[in-house]
Motif scaffolding. Sequence first.
Motif, PDB file in Angstrom:
ATOM      1  N   LEU A   1     -61.248  11.585  62.166  1.00  0.00           N
ATOM      2  CA  LEU A   1     -60.622  12.912  62.157  1.00  0.00           C
ATOM      3  C   LEU A   1     -59.128  12.799  61.858  1.00  0.00           C
ATOM      4  O   LEU A   1     -58.555  13.667  61.190  1.00  0.00           O
ATOM      5  CB  LEU A   1     -60.835  13.628  63.493  1.00  0.00           C
ATOM      6  CG  LEU A   1     -62.252  14.102  63.794  1.00  0.00           C
ATOM      7  CD1 LEU A   1     -62.312  14.737  65.185  1.00  0.00           C
ATOM      8  CD2 LEU A   1     -62.745  15.087  62.746  1.00  0.00           C
TER       9      LEU A   1
ATOM     10  N   GLN B   1     -57.194  15.107  72.630  1.00  0.00           N
ATOM     11  CA  GLN B   1     -57.062  16.104  71.569  1.00  0.00           C
ATOM     12  C   GLN B   1     -56.893  15.518  70.168  1.00  0.00           C
ATOM     13  O   GLN B   1     -56.926  16.265  69.204  1.00  0.00           O
ATOM     14  CB  GLN B   1     -55.857  17.009  71.843  1.00  0.00           C
ATOM     15  CG  GLN B   1     -55.979  17.817  73.088  1.00  0.00           C
ATOM     16  CD  GLN B   1     -54.750  18.695  73.306  1.00  0.00           C
ATOM     17  OE1 GLN B   1     -53.800  18.683  72.536  1.00  0.00           O
ATOM     18  NE2 GLN B   1     -54.775  19.459  74.371  1.00  0.00           N
TER      19      GLN B   1
ATOM     20  N   TRP C   1     -57.625  18.362  66.469  1.00  0.00           N
ATOM     21  CA  TRP C   1     -58.945  18.028  65.939  1.00  0.00           C
ATOM     22  C   TRP C   1     -59.072  18.251  64.441  1.00  0.00           C
ATOM     23  O   TRP C   1     -59.362  17.340  63.718  1.00  0.00           O
ATOM     24  CB  TRP C   1     -60.075  18.720  66.692  1.00  0.00           C
ATOM     25  CG  TRP C   1     -60.223  18.280  68.110  1.00  0.00           C
ATOM     26  CD1 TRP C   1     -59.762  17.133  68.673  1.00  0.00           C
ATOM     27  CD2 TRP C   1     -60.870  18.986  69.150  1.00  0.00           C
ATOM     28  NE1 TRP C   1     -60.082  17.083  70.007  1.00  0.00           N
ATOM     29  CE2 TRP C   1     -60.768  18.215  70.325  1.00  0.00           C
ATOM     30  CE3 TRP C   1     -61.529  20.200  69.214  1.00  0.00           C
ATOM     31  CZ2 TRP C   1     -61.304  18.612  71.533  1.00  0.00           C
ATOM     32  CZ3 TRP C   1     -62.064  20.604  70.416  1.00  0.00           C
ATOM     33  CH2 TRP C   1     -61.955  19.812  71.565  1.00  0.00           C
ATOM     34  N   ARG C   2     -58.917  19.445  63.963  1.00  0.00           N
ATOM     35  CA  ARG C   2     -59.053  19.725  62.524  1.00  0.00           C
ATOM     36  C   ARG C   2     -57.835  20.513  62.042  1.00  0.00           C
ATOM     37  O   ARG C   2     -57.336  21.379  62.743  1.00  0.00           O
ATOM     38  CB  ARG C   2     -60.309  20.532  62.251  1.00  0.00           C
ATOM     39  CG  ARG C   2     -61.557  19.817  62.734  1.00  0.00           C
ATOM     40  CD  ARG C   2     -62.676  19.898  61.719  1.00  0.00           C
ATOM     41  NE  ARG C   2     -63.876  19.279  62.234  1.00  0.00           N
ATOM     42  CZ  ARG C   2     -64.309  18.095  61.862  1.00  0.00           C
ATOM     43  NH1 ARG C   2     -63.633  17.392  60.983  1.00  0.00           N
ATOM     44  NH2 ARG C   2     -65.425  17.599  62.352  1.00  0.00           N
TER      45      ARG C   2
END
Length: 108
Positions: free
Chosen positions: A44, A81, A95-96
Amino acid sequence: MGPRGGPGGGRMGGMSPLLRRTKKPGGNPADRVVTLIGKPGCHLCDDAQEVIEAVCAETGAGWEKKDITQDEALHKEYWEQIPVVLVDGEQHTFWRVDPVRLRAALTG
């Protein structure tokens, strides 16, 4: 490591005053700094870096990468996180990374 790379971040409350940056109203995106907080081997984090690199190249903003495995304070603050993205020292997302939202934060 990004163009302004180097180790060290956190939420404003627990963050060193030396790491805090404030948004300049109507400021130039080239004066903005995106910080990616992550760790090696994190897919990620790799995905987030690709988005950050592309958006920063487009807008002229600088970016830096910080490794939570090398900084105890960052690890304590963000280990659940990562990847975490800060814009001028303030948490933007985790995360994204949405490129449209990041671009708006840098240019708006």
